[in-house]
Design an enzyme around this catalytic site. Sequence first.
Site, PDB file in Angstrom:
ATOM      1  N   CYS A  83       0.833  -1.309  -0.013  1.00 36.60           N
ATOM      2  CA  CYS A  83       0.011   0.370  -0.069  1.00 36.60           C
ATOM      3  C   CYS A  83       1.034   1.498   0.282  1.00 36.60           C
ATOM      4  CB  CYS A  83      -0.744   0.104   1.077  1.00 36.60           C
ATOM      5  SG  CYS A  83       0.217   0.515   2.824  1.00 36.60           S
ATOM      6  N   CYS A 123       2.529  -4.526   7.833  1.00 39.47           N
ATOM      7  CA  CYS A 123       2.019  -3.339   7.832  1.00 39.47           C
ATOM      8  C   CYS A 123       0.741  -2.809   8.669  1.00 39.47           C
ATOM      9  CB  CYS A 123       1.812  -3.014   6.263  1.00 39.47           C
ATOM     10  SG  CYS A 123       1.306  -1.321   5.920  1.00 39.47           S
ATOM     11  N   CYS A 146      12.603  -9.239  12.147  1.00 39.52           N
ATOM     12  CA  CYS A 146      13.539  -9.510  10.851  1.00 39.52           C
ATOM     13  C   CYS A 146      12.103  -9.783   9.796  1.00 39.52           C
ATOM     14  CB  CYS A 146      13.174 -10.814  11.817  1.00 39.52           C
ATOM     15  SG  CYS A 146      13.899 -12.539  10.375  1.00 39.52           S
TER      16      CYS A 146
END
Length: 157
Positions: A83, A123, A146
Amino acid sequence: MNRRNFLVTTACVIGGSHSFSTPVMAISSTSGENFEVVRSKKQWQAKLSDFEYQVMREEKTERPGSSPLLNEKREGTYFCKGCDLPLYPSNTKYESGTGWPIPDAVGTKEDNGFFMKRTEVHCRRCGSHLGHIFDDGPQPTGLRHCLNGISLVFKPA
Ligand SMILES: [Zn+2]
């Protein structure tokens, strides 16, 4: 609210020398989280390659060291491939350079797969899977992010 800073590295996949140090404002469970950017499975598949889809939407993990971002040393920002949300700026990168991630850019959830308790990180705007947080990172926070390089887009400053 957990306001301690943490170090974020991309050690598993982008490379051991890429570390992000980030103040993350909230660590919250995200099961049932509502994301600002919502796409159907078909829309995601049209936007992403097969492997990107597997990593970002099905929480697969790319092969360690396989990301071209491993060698990215320029100044800039790492964005969500799903996005375009800016996630990890590189301006205070240490060793090979990464930086202070943008507060509140990522969300987390508990992940009890693979015989160990891990914290999944994604996200916060579109829910795309980024990687995992481990508690074996360097001080002062001891946390290590990570990340899958394939989930990120780097844009040089
Ligand atoms: Zn996103």
